[in-house]
Structures are given as structure tokens and as C-alpha cells.
Design a protein around this motif. Sequence first.
Motif, mmCIF file in Angstrom:
data_model
loop_
_atom_site.group_PDB
_atom_site.id
_atom_site.type_symbol
_atom_site.label_atom_id
_atom_site.label_comp_id
_atom_site.label_asym_id
_atom_site.label_seq_id
_atom_site.Cartn_x
_atom_site.Cartn_y
_atom_site.Cartn_z
ATOM 1 N N PHE A 101 46.468 31.574 25.930
ATOM 2 C CA PHE A 101 48.094 31.214 25.974
ATOM 3 C C PHE A 101 48.575 31.600 26.871
ATOM 4 O O PHE A 101 50.137 31.152 27.553
ATOM 5 N N TRP A 102 48.620 32.955 27.399
ATOM 6 C CA TRP A 102 49.887 33.679 28.084
ATOM 7 C C TRP A 102 49.247 33.148 29.639
ATOM 8 O O TRP A 102 50.741 33.003 30.387
ATOM 9 N N SER A 131 48.175 29.988 30.439
ATOM 10 C CA SER A 131 49.083 28.688 31.295
ATOM 11 C C SER A 131 50.512 28.578 30.261
ATOM 12 O O SER A 131 51.020 27.948 31.095
ATOM 13 N N TYR A 132 50.864 29.471 30.002
ATOM 14 C CA TYR A 132 52.579 29.694 29.855
ATOM 15 C C TYR A 132 52.893 30.227 31.143
ATOM 16 O O TYR A 132 53.941 29.612 31.978
ATOM 17 N N GLU A 133 52.423 30.988 32.011
ATOM 18 C CA GLU A 133 52.760 31.785 32.728
ATOM 19 C C GLU A 133 52.382 30.427 34.406
ATOM 20 O O GLU A 133 53.280 30.744 35.671
ATOM 21 N N LYS A 176 55.297 28.346 33.734
ATOM 22 C CA LYS A 176 55.925 29.312 34.319
ATOM 23 C C LYS A 176 56.499 28.975 36.393
ATOM 24 O O LYS A 176 57.686 28.052 36.705
ATOM 25 N N LEU A 226 56.451 24.094 30.954
ATOM 26 C CA LEU A 226 55.694 24.165 29.548
ATOM 27 C C LEU A 226 55.539 23.735 28.587
ATOM 28 O O LEU A 226 54.360 23.497 28.438
ATOM 29 N N ALA A 255 52.103 23.122 30.384
ATOM 30 C CA ALA A 255 51.239 24.367 29.993
ATOM 31 C C ALA A 255 50.788 24.207 28.470
ATOM 32 O O ALA A 255 49.363 24.708 28.484
ATOM 33 N N ALA A 256 51.740 23.652 27.459
ATOM 34 C CA ALA A 256 51.479 23.364 26.276
ATOM 35 C C ALA A 256 50.123 22.446 26.438
ATOM 36 O O ALA A 256 49.270 22.698 25.505
ATOM 37 N N ALA A 283 51.762 27.836 19.457
ATOM 38 C CA ALA A 283 52.110 27.687 20.819
ATOM 39 C C ALA A 283 53.632 26.964 21.290
ATOM 40 O O ALA A 283 54.239 27.106 21.520
ATOM 41 N N ILE A 335 56.773 27.500 22.616
ATOM 42 C CA ILE A 335 57.502 27.022 23.619
ATOM 43 C C ILE A 335 58.753 25.779 23.635
ATOM 44 O O ILE A 335 59.498 26.481 24.458
ATOM 45 N N TYR A 383 61.133 28.953 24.119
ATOM 46 C CA TYR A 383 61.818 28.917 24.917
ATOM 47 C C TYR A 383 63.251 27.993 24.835
ATOM 48 O O TYR A 383 64.042 28.066 25.910
#
Length: 161
Positions: free
Chosen positions: A4-5, A7-9, A12, A54, A57-58, A90, A94, A97
Motif C-alpha cells: 500500500f505505501w 502504491s501511495y508513494e 504522490k 492517488l 495508486a488505489a 486503503a 486515500i 487524504y
Amino acid sequence: RELFWQSYERGKVFAQRQTFWDALLSLGYSRDDNLLGFILRWLVTIAFNFTFGLVGAAVMFLLWLPRMIMSFQPSLLSGLLFFAVAAVAALSMIATYLVLLYGAAAGTAYVAAKNLGGTARIGQGQRPGMRPRYIRHGPGMRAGMGMGPGIRFGGPRPHYH
């Protein structure tokens, strides 16, 4: 958690890179007349880029998640339950955020409009310290058209920018 992190990064970083390129390319064609218009346009651009990054990314996380779950060889029920819990976690991260991002953008737009509203209005006439620019023709007139003796068309008339 690491999937997850990652994908999140990636999402971003995509949003930051896209915002950088939007800023760089807009320098060549920017025609903002006031600071308020500039601020509002950039808030919308940043919010759109982060939303797109984002959400992408999700989607990628949800596509990679089944492969990661299957690597642990769980039973069907526990695999489906873990997928549901991980997907909700997840998507809620998102969504949180993005809600905070849009809240900050709305707050910034409100403060900017409140503080710059009086100075950024359209049609306020000549601004202090500005010299008038000149336009060749009046509204609805073409060069060489005249309405009678002594009336000169096609000459400059003051226009304030």
C-alpha cells in the motif's frame, strides 16, 4: 502494508511531477490578470493532480493485492475477508487524504478571496501606477470606416489593462 505505501508513494510522486510540469508549461501561456485567479487556478490544478495520482495508486493497489494475498495461500474465505478489509482501509486512507487536501484548498481559496477580493475585481478601471494601453479600433468599427467629416477612426484610444 508495504504494498500500500509503495502504491501511495508512486501516486504522490506522480501528482507532484505532474504539478511541476503544469507549473513549468503554464509559464509560457499564462495570462492571469490577478493574484486571485492565479491562486484559484493552481489550487484546482494541484487538487486534480493529487486526486488523479492517488485514485490511480488505489486502483493499482487493488489490482496487486490479490496476487500478494495468494502468495500466502490462505483459504478462500480468509483471503476474501483480508481483501475486503485491506481495500476498505486503503480507500479510506486515500479518501481522508483527499478530503483534507480539498478542505485545505477550500480554506485557502476562501482566505484569498476574502483578502484579495476587493483588489481583484474585474472592471475597476485604471489601476494606480498603470499607463493606458492603446487599441486601434473601437467596438464594432473597422479601419477606414468613418461617420462624417472630422471623425477619425482607426486611431488609438486609451484602454486600461
